[in-house]
Scaffold this motif. Structure first.
Motif, PDB file in Angstrom:
ATOM      1  N   THR A  97       0.834  -1.205   0.000  1.00 58.11           N
ATOM      2  CA  THR A  97       0.000   0.000   0.000  1.00 58.11           C
ATOM      3  C   THR A  97       0.865   1.249   0.000  1.00 58.11           C
ATOM      4  O   THR A  97       0.621   2.191  -0.771  1.00 58.11           O
ATOM      5  N   VAL A  98       1.881   1.279   0.830  1.00 56.71           N
ATOM      6  CA  VAL A  98       2.754   2.453   0.917  1.00 56.71           C
ATOM      7  C   VAL A  98       3.527   2.637  -0.390  1.00 56.71           C
ATOM      8  O   VAL A  98       3.630   3.762  -0.902  1.00 56.71           O
ATOM      9  N   ALA A  99       4.043   1.552  -0.953  1.00 61.82           N
ATOM     10  CA  ALA A  99       4.787   1.667  -2.213  1.00 61.82           C
ATOM     11  C   ALA A  99       3.895   2.196  -3.329  1.00 61.82           C
ATOM     12  O   ALA A  99       4.306   3.067  -4.107  1.00 61.82           O
ATOM     13  N   GLN A 100       2.669   1.708  -3.416  1.00 62.13           N
ATOM     14  CA  GLN A 100       1.741   2.181  -4.446  1.00 62.13           C
ATOM     15  C   GLN A 100       1.421   3.661  -4.259  1.00 62.13           C
ATOM     16  O   GLN A 100       1.472   4.442  -5.204  1.00 62.13           O
ATOM     17  N   ARG A 101       1.125   4.043  -3.032  1.00 58.15           N
ATOM     18  CA  ARG A 101       0.782   5.457  -2.769  1.00 58.15           C
ATOM     19  C   ARG A 101       1.977   6.372  -3.008  1.00 58.15           C
ATOM     20  O   ARG A 101       1.826   7.489  -3.504  1.00 58.15           O
ATOM     21  N   LEU A 102       3.164   5.893  -2.655  1.00 52.58           N
ATOM     22  CA  LEU A 102       4.369   6.679  -2.899  1.00 52.58           C
ATOM     23  C   LEU A 102       4.574   6.865  -4.399  1.00 52.58           C
ATOM     24  O   LEU A 102       4.799   7.987  -4.875  1.00 52.58           O
ATOM     25  N   LEU A 120      11.129   2.966   9.906  1.00 54.24           N
ATOM     26  CA  LEU A 120       9.914   3.635  10.368  1.00 54.24           C
ATOM     27  C   LEU A 120       8.993   2.669  11.100  1.00 54.24           C
ATOM     28  O   LEU A 120       8.626   1.621  10.552  1.00 54.24           O
ATOM     29  N   ASP A 121       8.606   3.043  12.303  1.00 51.61           N
ATOM     30  CA  ASP A 121       7.522   2.339  12.982  1.00 51.61           C
ATOM     31  C   ASP A 121       6.233   3.000  12.509  1.00 51.61           C
ATOM     32  O   ASP A 121       5.889   4.091  12.942  1.00 51.61           O
ATOM     33  N   ASN A 122       5.552   2.339  11.602  1.00 51.78           N
ATOM     34  CA  ASN A 122       4.330   2.882  11.022  1.00 51.78           C
ATOM     35  C   ASN A 122       3.075   2.307  11.678  1.00 51.78           C
ATOM     36  O   ASN A 122       1.992   2.335  11.086  1.00 51.78           O
ATOM     37  N   SER A 123       3.216   1.826  12.909  1.00 55.17           N
ATOM     38  CA  SER A 123       2.102   1.194  13.625  1.00 55.17           C
ATOM     39  C   SER A 123       0.886   2.097  13.729  1.00 55.17           C
ATOM     40  O   SER A 123      -0.245   1.638  13.590  1.00 55.17           O
ATOM     41  N   ASP A 124       1.114   3.361  14.010  1.00 53.86           N
ATOM     42  CA  ASP A 124       0.016   4.293  14.277  1.00 53.86           C
ATOM     43  C   ASP A 124      -0.190   5.292  13.142  1.00 53.86           C
ATOM     44  O   ASP A 124      -0.787   6.352  13.357  1.00 53.86           O
ATOM     45  N   GLN A 125       0.286   4.956  11.959  1.00 49.62           N
ATOM     46  CA  GLN A 125       0.169   5.853  10.817  1.00 49.62           C
ATOM     47  C   GLN A 125      -0.761   5.268   9.762  1.00 49.62           C
ATOM     48  O   GLN A 125      -0.812   4.048   9.576  1.00 49.62           O
ATOM     49  N   THR A 126      -1.433   6.153   9.055  1.00 42.09           N
ATOM     50  CA  THR A 126      -2.145   5.729   7.853  1.00 42.09           C
ATOM     51  C   THR A 126      -1.085   5.545   6.762  1.00 42.09           C
ATOM     52  O   THR A 126       0.047   6.059   6.892  1.00 42.09           O
ATOM     53  N   PRO A 127      -1.414   4.855   5.681  1.00 42.47           N
ATOM     54  CA  PRO A 127      -0.445   4.754   4.588  1.00 42.47           C
ATOM     55  C   PRO A 127       0.007   6.120   4.072  1.00 42.47           C
ATOM     56  O   PRO A 127       1.198   6.316   3.798  1.00 42.47           O
TER      57      PRO A 127
END
Length: 180
Positions: free
Chosen positions: A21-26, A155-162
């Motif tokens: 998801t993050v790679a696509q949005r990036l 990155l600790d992305n636990s509490d982040q949206t994509p």
């Protein structure tokens, strides 16, 4: 902002860390980008595929190395054509440094997503695909935190949206950049 044209940005982490998801949005946020999905190279093997398990069979390890070589070469090809190649795959332990060395394009950027294990468990329950097989969340988390070289941006992305994770990556590109 750092110029990402003709660059390769590699994103890794355990399964369900948010890589796809993050790679696509990036990639969608960049003016000219390709999303290179490492797992596609595994799925291209029609017969004789050996899944990589904790036992590390020789053939499975060879196929994993081939997958990494093919995705790195593909990313380099996109970068040579003027695209930003955003690669996402599970690349853990010593393989992380080895993979980054396979990428010949410059500049190179590396990002490791490290959400907390309980967050991965929760995300895994909400996913249509189940990818762990013989691996546990805990074993992959250990492979990320204990065995993977500290290269690039972690990155600790636990509490982040994509989108928040993408924002943080873009804001910290200098930390993600690898030496030429």
């Amino acid at each position: 902002m750092i110029d990402l044209s003709s660059a390769v940005l590699v994103l890794t982490g355990a399964m369900a860390a948010g890589k796809s998801t993050v790679a696509q949005r990036l990639a969608e946020r960049l003016p000219r980008a390709a999303h290179v999905r490492g797992d596609l190279f595994r799925r291209m093997i029609v017969s004789g595929c050996q899944e990589f398990t904790p036992e590390e069979a020789d053939e499975a390890a060879a196929q994993l190395r081939l997958r990494y070589q093919l995705s790195a070469a593909t990313a380099d090809g996109y970068a040579r054509a003027g695209f930003t190649a955003v690669v996402q795959d599970v690349i853990l332990g010593p393989a992380w440094a080895n993979y980054l060395d396979l990428v010949t394009a410059r500049p190179r950027f590396a990002v490791v997503l490290v959400p907390r294990p309980e967050v991965i468990h929760r995300r895994e329950q909400g996913r249509a695909k189940q990818g762990y097989g013989d691996w546990t969340v805990e074993s992959l988390d250990s492979a990320v935190r204990d065995d993977t070289p500290r290269l690039g941006l972690w990155l600790d992305n636990s509490d982040q949206t994509p989108d928040e994770t993408v924002d943080e990556i873009l804001a910290n590109l200098s930390e993600a950049r690898l030496p030429d």
